[in-house]
Design an enzyme around this catalytic site. Sequence first.
Site, PDB file in Angstrom:
ATOM      1  N   GLY A 136      -5.857  -3.364   3.758  1.00 33.90           N
ATOM      2  CA  GLY A 136      -4.453  -3.544   4.115  1.00 33.90           C
ATOM      3  C   GLY A 136      -3.637  -4.087   2.964  1.00 33.90           C
ATOM      4  CB  ALA A 137      -1.998  -6.303   1.492  1.00 30.91           C
ATOM      5  CG  LEU A 138      -1.761  -0.254   3.356  1.00 34.63           C
ATOM      6  CD1 LEU A 138      -1.512   0.971   4.241  1.00 34.63           C
ATOM      7  CD2 LEU A 138      -3.162  -0.193   2.740  1.00 34.63           C
ATOM      8  CG  HIS A 139      -0.625  -1.585  -3.576  1.00 36.01           C
ATOM      9  ND1 HIS A 139      -1.222  -0.487  -4.161  1.00 36.01           N
ATOM     10  CD2 HIS A 139      -1.571  -2.551  -3.557  1.00 36.01           C
ATOM     11  CE1 HIS A 139      -2.463  -0.794  -4.509  1.00 36.01           C
ATOM     12  NE2 HIS A 139      -2.708  -2.038  -4.136  1.00 36.01           N
ATOM     13  CG  HIS A 152      -3.696   0.653  -0.675  1.00 33.96           C
ATOM     14  ND1 HIS A 152      -3.020  -0.525  -0.886  1.00 33.96           N
ATOM     15  CD2 HIS A 152      -5.020   0.348  -0.733  1.00 33.96           C
ATOM     16  CE1 HIS A 152      -3.886  -1.499  -1.062  1.00 33.96           C
ATOM     17  NE2 HIS A 152      -5.105  -0.998  -0.989  1.00 33.96           N
ATOM     18  CD  GLN A 160     -14.562  -1.158  -3.821  1.00 35.68           C
ATOM     19  OE1 GLN A 160     -14.657  -2.304  -3.422  1.00 35.68           O
ATOM     20  NE2 GLN A 160     -13.459  -0.452  -3.638  1.00 35.68           N
ATOM     21  CG  LEU A 216       0.690  -0.309  -8.229  1.00 38.01           C
ATOM     22  CD1 LEU A 216       1.231   0.629  -7.150  1.00 38.01           C
ATOM     23  CD2 LEU A 216       1.764  -1.299  -8.631  1.00 38.01           C
ATOM     24  NE  ARG A 246      -7.998 -10.926  -4.362  1.00 42.05           N
ATOM     25  CZ  ARG A 246      -9.036 -10.148  -4.021  1.00 42.05           C
ATOM     26  NH1 ARG A 246      -9.221  -9.007  -4.637  1.00 42.05           N
ATOM     27  NH2 ARG A 246      -9.871 -10.516  -3.071  1.00 42.05           N
TER      28      ARG A 246
HETATM   29  O1  PAF Z   1     -11.407  -1.833  -2.216  1.00 40.99           O
HETATM   30  C1  PAF Z   1     -11.242  -2.426  -1.137  1.00 40.99           C
HETATM   31  O2  PAF Z   1     -10.115  -2.603  -0.671  1.00 40.99           O
HETATM   32  C2  PAF Z   1     -12.456  -2.939  -0.366  1.00 40.99           C
HETATM   33  O3  PAF Z   1     -13.433  -3.399  -1.225  1.00 40.99           O
HETATM   34  C3  PAF Z   1     -13.026  -1.902   0.612  1.00 40.99           C
HETATM   35  C4  PAF Z   1     -13.575  -0.693  -0.111  1.00 40.99           C
HETATM   36  C5  PAF Z   1     -11.942  -1.460   1.594  1.00 40.99           C
HETATM   37  C6  PAF Z   1     -14.163  -2.521   1.414  1.00 40.99           C
HETATM   38  O4  PAF Z   1     -13.748  -3.629   2.156  1.00 40.99           O
END
Ligand code: PAF
Length: 289
Positions: free
Chosen positions: A34-37, A40, A159, A190, A193
């Site tokens: 969430g906290a989409l920008h 995302h 990740q 972006l 945080r």
């Molecule tokens: O990248 C993220 O926002 C998180 O690490 C994810 C992949 C949604 C897992 O919680």
Amino acid sequence: MALPHVLHTASEVATLRHQLSEQGRTVALVPTMGALHAGHLALVDRARELADVVIVSIFVNPLQFGAGEDFDRYPRTLDADVAALAGKADFVFAPDVNEVYPERIGGEPVPAKHAGVVGENFEGASRPGHFDGVLTVVARLFDIVKPEVVVFGQKDAQQVFLIRNMIHQDGLPIRFEVIETIREVDGLALSSRNRYLSEEERAAALALPHALLAVARHALHSPAGELREVGREVFEQYPLVRLDYLDIVDPTTFQPVSNDYQGPATVVVAAVVGTTRLIDTENLERLHA
Ligand code: PAF
């Protein structure tokens, strides 16, 4: 524009998934906290190109936060997120913690995925257990949503590496799509945080993209050891910023490259600005020792 439908339970998603499969429609999942920008939203746009139905999950995963990290203050902005997804996503999956980890209801431990040695480097060294938590939640979300396609952002390079590996090792029938980092005009990547940064910290945060640029400029004619120095030196001009790591890794192993390495490389950087930890990354087409 139509708002996405919001689903809160795994069983609602299972019913939807069943209906979509019956109709022969494919699903793309964009996992988020969430906290989409705009970064995302770019993932969601790409998802839209690759499948019939787009589901965005919004879940702040407690397992990927360590003690003393920002789990409690992580922004939770569901209404604004749903509004931002109008006309872009079909569904939002916003579960609570017991939906994702039902074992918690009975007080059972959640069986964790293990990120292995790559998960202990870089982000994993500063945030022990972080990637086990990420892989655990991502595996759960994949299992609940059963997407044909998933879309992630390159900014979280480690990740991305680990999730790609997990899909491969677990033999999941999922197309893994990665899109480039979206940046502000001045180069700052972006991130949800960024909203923690004061004006002064926001200016200092440019140390990260500036360091990546400096490395990229030298990449054609300097060996890896010098490139690391070039990048780290940039941080000396930013007293508000504490560099955690800046390194150059082989994208096929995510291990630091040797000084005579030639080939494609990824620069990874993390730093703390005030109390905010930021990461960034850049792919280099080729290093010439
Ligand atoms: O990248 C993220 O926002 C998180 O690490 C994810 C992949 C949604 C897992 O919680």
